[in-house]
Write a protein that holds these residues in place. Structure first.
Motif, PDB file in Angstrom:
ATOM      1  N   GLN A   1       0.836  -1.216   0.000  1.00 18.21           N
ATOM      2  CA  GLN A   1       0.000   0.000   0.000  1.00 18.21           C
ATOM      3  C   GLN A   1       0.864   1.257   0.000  1.00 18.21           C
ATOM      4  OE1 GLN A   1      -2.898  -0.285   3.251  1.00 18.21           O
ATOM      5  NE2 GLN A   1      -4.461  -0.066   1.683  1.00 18.21           N
ATOM      6  N   GLY A   2       2.031   1.155   0.623  1.00 10.62           N
ATOM      7  CA  GLY A   2       2.922   2.318   0.724  1.00 10.62           C
ATOM      8  C   GLY A   2       3.788   2.536  -0.502  1.00 10.62           C
ATOM      9  N   LEU A   3       3.761   1.575  -1.438  1.00  4.74           N
ATOM     10  CA  LEU A   3       4.595   1.705  -2.651  1.00  4.74           C
ATOM     11  C   LEU A   3       3.864   2.544  -3.703  1.00  4.74           C
ATOM     12  CD1 LEU A   3       6.092  -1.831  -3.448  1.00  4.74           C
ATOM     13  CD2 LEU A   3       7.284   0.140  -2.532  1.00  4.74           C
ATOM     14  N   PRO A   4       4.501   3.601  -4.249  1.00  4.24           N
ATOM     15  CA  PRO A   4       3.828   4.401  -5.286  1.00  4.24           C
ATOM     16  C   PRO A   4       3.583   3.592  -6.558  1.00  4.24           C
ATOM     17  CG  PRO A   4       6.023   5.289  -4.753  1.00  4.24           C
ATOM     18  CD  PRO A   4       5.818   4.101  -3.892  1.00  4.24           C
ATOM     19  N   SER A   5       4.414   2.534  -6.792  1.00  2.00           N
ATOM     20  CA  SER A   5       4.291   1.763  -8.034  1.00  2.00           C
ATOM     21  C   SER A   5       3.242   0.651  -7.971  1.00  2.00           C
ATOM     22  CB  SER A   5       5.653   1.152  -8.375  1.00  2.00           C
ATOM     23  OG  SER A   5       6.070   0.323  -7.298  1.00  2.00           O
ATOM     24  N   SER A   6       2.697   0.353  -6.773  1.00  2.00           N
ATOM     25  CA  SER A   6       1.741  -0.764  -6.678  1.00  2.00           C
ATOM     26  C   SER A   6       0.358  -0.334  -7.165  1.00  2.00           C
ATOM     27  CB  SER A   6       1.655  -1.281  -5.236  1.00  2.00           C
ATOM     28  OG  SER A   6       1.067  -0.313  -4.413  1.00  2.00           O
ATOM     29  N   ARG A   7      -0.433  -1.297  -7.626  1.00  2.00           N
ATOM     30  CA  ARG A   7      -1.790  -0.992  -8.084  1.00  2.00           C
ATOM     31  C   ARG A   7      -2.774  -1.996  -7.495  1.00  2.00           C
ATOM     32  NH1 ARG A   7       0.232  -4.417 -11.821  1.00  2.00           N
ATOM     33  NH2 ARG A   7      -1.267  -5.678 -12.974  1.00  2.00           N
ATOM     34  N   GLN A   8      -4.013  -1.586  -7.353  1.00  2.00           N
ATOM     35  CA  GLN A   8      -5.027  -2.450  -6.756  1.00  2.00           C
ATOM     36  C   GLN A   8      -6.175  -2.664  -7.735  1.00  2.00           C
ATOM     37  OE1 GLN A   8      -5.729  -1.547  -2.729  1.00  2.00           O
ATOM     38  NE2 GLN A   8      -7.307  -3.077  -2.422  1.00  2.00           N
ATOM     39  N   SER A   9      -6.600  -3.908  -7.848  1.00  2.00           N
ATOM     40  CA  SER A   9      -7.735  -4.243  -8.701  1.00  2.00           C
ATOM     41  C   SER A   9      -8.683  -5.104  -7.880  1.00  2.00           C
ATOM     42  CB  SER A   9      -7.235  -5.015  -9.923  1.00  2.00           C
ATOM     43  OG  SER A   9      -8.331  -5.538 -10.631  1.00  2.00           O
ATOM     44  N   PHE A  10      -9.874  -4.561  -7.593  1.00  2.00           N
ATOM     45  CA  PHE A  10     -10.845  -5.215  -6.704  1.00  2.00           C
ATOM     46  C   PHE A  10     -10.153  -5.530  -5.372  1.00  2.00           C
ATOM     47  CE2 PHE A  10     -12.437  -6.089 -10.997  1.00  2.00           C
ATOM     48  CZ  PHE A  10     -13.685  -5.469 -10.884  1.00  2.00           C
ATOM     49  N   HIS A  11     -10.057  -6.821  -4.987  1.00  2.00           N
ATOM     50  CA  HIS A  11      -9.473  -7.161  -3.685  1.00  2.00           C
ATOM     51  C   HIS A  11      -8.033  -7.653  -3.811  1.00  2.00           C
ATOM     52  CE1 HIS A  11     -13.132  -6.435  -1.579  1.00  2.00           C
ATOM     53  NE2 HIS A  11     -13.803  -7.265  -2.354  1.00  2.00           N
ATOM     54  N   VAL A  12      -7.421  -7.427  -4.970  1.00  2.00           N
ATOM     55  CA  VAL A  12      -6.036  -7.895  -5.156  1.00  2.00           C
ATOM     56  C   VAL A  12      -5.120  -6.694  -5.331  1.00  2.00           C
ATOM     57  CG1 VAL A  12      -4.504  -9.345  -6.545  1.00  2.00           C
ATOM     58  CG2 VAL A  12      -6.901  -9.988  -6.268  1.00  2.00           C
ATOM     59  N   ILE A  13      -3.977  -6.730  -4.612  1.00  2.00           N
ATOM     60  CA  ILE A  13      -3.004  -5.637  -4.737  1.00  2.00           C
ATOM     61  C   ILE A  13      -1.743  -6.198  -5.410  1.00  2.00           C
ATOM     62  CG2 ILE A  13      -2.053  -5.926  -2.387  1.00  2.00           C
ATOM     63  CD1 ILE A  13      -1.969  -2.793  -2.278  1.00  2.00           C
ATOM     64  N   PHE A  14      -1.215  -5.480  -6.410  1.00  2.79           N
ATOM     65  CA  PHE A  14      -0.037  -5.932  -7.176  1.00  2.79           C
ATOM     66  C   PHE A  14       1.130  -4.993  -6.906  1.00  2.79           C
ATOM     67  CE2 PHE A  14      -3.841  -7.190  -9.427  1.00  2.79           C
ATOM     68  CZ  PHE A  14      -3.587  -8.496  -9.817  1.00  2.79           C
ATOM     69  N   GLY A  15       2.323  -5.572  -6.749  1.00  3.96           N
ATOM     70  CA  GLY A  15       3.504  -4.731  -6.539  1.00  3.96           C
ATOM     71  C   GLY A  15       4.766  -5.562  -6.506  1.00  3.96           C
ATOM     72  N   GLU A  16       5.913  -4.900  -6.274  1.00  4.09           N
ATOM     73  CA  GLU A  16       7.203  -5.621  -6.275  1.00  4.09           C
ATOM     74  C   GLU A  16       7.456  -6.304  -4.937  1.00  4.09           C
ATOM     75  OE1 GLU A  16       7.793  -1.943  -7.191  1.00  4.09           O
ATOM     76  OE2 GLU A  16       6.880  -2.641  -9.070  1.00  4.09           O
ATOM     77  N   CYS A  17       8.215  -7.372  -4.996  1.00  5.89           N
ATOM     78  CA  CYS A  17       8.629  -8.091  -3.778  1.00  5.89           C
ATOM     79  C   CYS A  17       9.585  -7.186  -2.996  1.00  5.89           C
ATOM     80  CB  CYS A  17       9.320  -9.390  -4.167  1.00  5.89           C
ATOM     81  SG  CYS A  17      10.175 -10.193  -2.804  1.00  5.89           S
ATOM     82  N   PRO A  18       9.390  -7.033  -1.682  1.00  2.00           N
ATOM     83  CA  PRO A  18      10.283  -6.182  -0.877  1.00  2.00           C
ATOM     84  C   PRO A  18      11.721  -6.716  -0.861  1.00  2.00           C
ATOM     85  CG  PRO A  18       8.305  -6.778   0.358  1.00  2.00           C
ATOM     86  CD  PRO A  18       8.290  -7.613  -0.892  1.00  2.00           C
ATOM     87  N   TYR A  19      11.887  -8.010  -1.238  1.00  2.00           N
ATOM     88  CA  TYR A  19      13.196  -8.649  -1.146  1.00  2.00           C
ATOM     89  C   TYR A  19      13.968  -8.589  -2.447  1.00  2.00           C
ATOM     90  CZ  TYR A  19      15.134 -11.052   2.869  1.00  2.00           C
ATOM     91  OH  TYR A  19      15.814 -11.335   4.021  1.00  2.00           O
ATOM     92  N   CYS A  20      13.309  -9.013  -3.560  1.00  2.00           N
ATOM     93  CA  CYS A  20      14.056  -9.147  -4.822  1.00  2.00           C
ATOM     94  C   CYS A  20      13.560  -8.171  -5.895  1.00  2.00           C
ATOM     95  CB  CYS A  20      13.965 -10.584  -5.354  1.00  2.00           C
ATOM     96  SG  CYS A  20      12.289 -11.018  -5.905  1.00  2.00           S
ATOM     97  N   ASN A  21      12.559  -7.349  -5.563  1.00  2.00           N
ATOM     98  CA  ASN A  21      11.997  -6.355  -6.481  1.00  2.00           C
ATOM     99  C   ASN A  21      11.317  -6.941  -7.714  1.00  2.00           C
ATOM    100  OD1 ASN A  21      12.737  -4.255  -4.820  1.00  2.00           O
ATOM    101  ND2 ASN A  21      14.767  -4.073  -5.759  1.00  2.00           N
ATOM    102  N   LYS A  22      11.110  -8.235  -7.749  1.00  2.00           N
ATOM    103  CA  LYS A  22      10.395  -8.848  -8.890  1.00  2.00           C
ATOM    104  C   LYS A  22       8.894  -8.623  -8.691  1.00  2.00           C
ATOM    105  CE  LYS A  22      13.477 -11.114 -11.509  1.00  2.00           C
ATOM    106  NZ  LYS A  22      14.696 -10.533 -10.986  1.00  2.00           N
TER     107      LYS A  22
END
Length: 332
Positions: free
Chosen positions: A311-332
């Motif tokens: 939620q705190g990442l500017p690059s993440s996006r949310q679609s309905f109940h799913v949130i998409f973003g990079e892994c905090p560990y490997c950035n994938k």
């Protein structure tokens, strides 16, 4: 609560209710201790005695609910009947009796040598009314009771219920003894779920029906997609192979075509990896159950930690109940 109390309301010369005094027994006074200011307030605001009595009843019910089991003297026949019942049952089956002889814990051993307890809370009308029974069972335990029944009847029904759950506990004990159970850490006899480690950051959560422990349980896999998808496919393809004649654990091994990590060879720490965000294993009782899908990373996270992070990442996006973003560990 089915109890009688006598009170006296003394009106002053001007017959004003707000200046009235209340007299009662020490027992009632003890119950209402701490509620005097509310009573005084109600006396002053009530228009007549009838409405004050309604208010008093409400306050008394709240006070009784908040007062820890007050010792109500019981008739002598209650004690003589109870002691007789205990002697017939046998004192060797008694694990605990409280000083007021109102709560009794009985112990029993099932045919597999497992120890069980039943807690009986008796009310003043025993034996015409049945005791409340508390047990550590995965199903509801209700006793059938007649006024001529005794503690022996309760005990016999308890033993019969233990035998009806024998297969369920056998299945759970085998899982607890031969696999690494990640959750619950110290399962009670009533717990029907187990989260079993399959590999590093891969586990299966099973929900067993205590009435039909030899049937296929509900299975939910936790882990990265690349590790979990093959297991899901195997389960779906091999469902027809489920054999009620063999143990639940053996069936799971056959269907998933795997051997669960052995307790003898591996330690729990080999599977119980800490969350990559809060660096703890347990967070409010939850363990890390979200895993990075990249096979080279596979870092686990608590759902709450990951959600807050994404939620705190500017690059993440949310679609309905799913949130998409990079892994905090490997950035994938």
């Amino acid at each position: 609560k089915g109890r009688d109390f006598h009170i006296r309301v003394l009106l002053p010369m001007d017959l004003q209710l707000k200046n009235a005094r209340i007299e009662c027994s020490w027992h009632l006074k003890k119950i209402l201790h701490g509620y005097q200011h509310i009573l005084k307030q109600r006396l002053q605001s009530c228009p007549d005695l009838a409405s004050f009595m309604v208010e008093l009843k409400t306050i008394l019910e709240i006070a009784l609910k908040n007062t820890q089991d007050l010792h109500i003297p019981r008739p002598p026949e209650y004690y003589s009947c109870l002691v007789r019942d205990l002697e017939i049952l046998g004192w060797n089956k008694v694990a605990y009796v409280d000083t007021g002889l109102t709560t009794i814990k009985l112990k029993a051993e099932d045919s597999c040598g497992r120890q069980h307890l039943i807690t009986l809370k008796l009310n003043a009308k025993y034996p015409t009314e049945p005791p409340d029974c508390l047990v550590d069972f995965p199903v509801q335990f209700a006793i059938s009771w007649m006024p001529q029944n005794s503690l022996t009847d309760v005990y016999d029904q308890f033993l019969a219920a233990l035998e009806s759950l024998k297969e369920f506990w056998d299945a759970m004990d085998e899982i607890d003894g031969k696999t690494w159970v990640l959750e619950p850490e110290n399962p009670t006899r009533s717990a029907t779920t187990r989260r079993i480690a399959i590999g590093s950051n891969v586990s299966v959560n099973i929900e067993v029906d205590p009435r039909h422990p030899d049937m296929l349980p509900e299975c939910y896999f936790l882990g990265a997609d690349h590790a979990v998808n093959p297991l899901r496919i195997k389960l779906n393809n091999n469902m027809h192979l489920w054999d009620p004649e063999i143990s639940l654990l053996q069936n799971l091994k056959d269907l998933l075509e795997i051997d669960f990590p052995s307790r003898a060879v591996l330690e729990k720490s080999d599977f119980a990896k800490d969350c990559g965000i809060c660096y703890a294993y347990r967070l409010d009782g939850a363990t890390p159950d979200q895993v990075c899908d990249d096979p080279r990373c596979g870092q686990p996270f608590h759902q709450a930690c990951l959600y807050e992070w994404l939620q705190g990442l500017p690059s993440s996006r949310q679609s309905f109940h799913v949130i998409f973003g990079e892994c905090p560990y490997c950035n994938k």
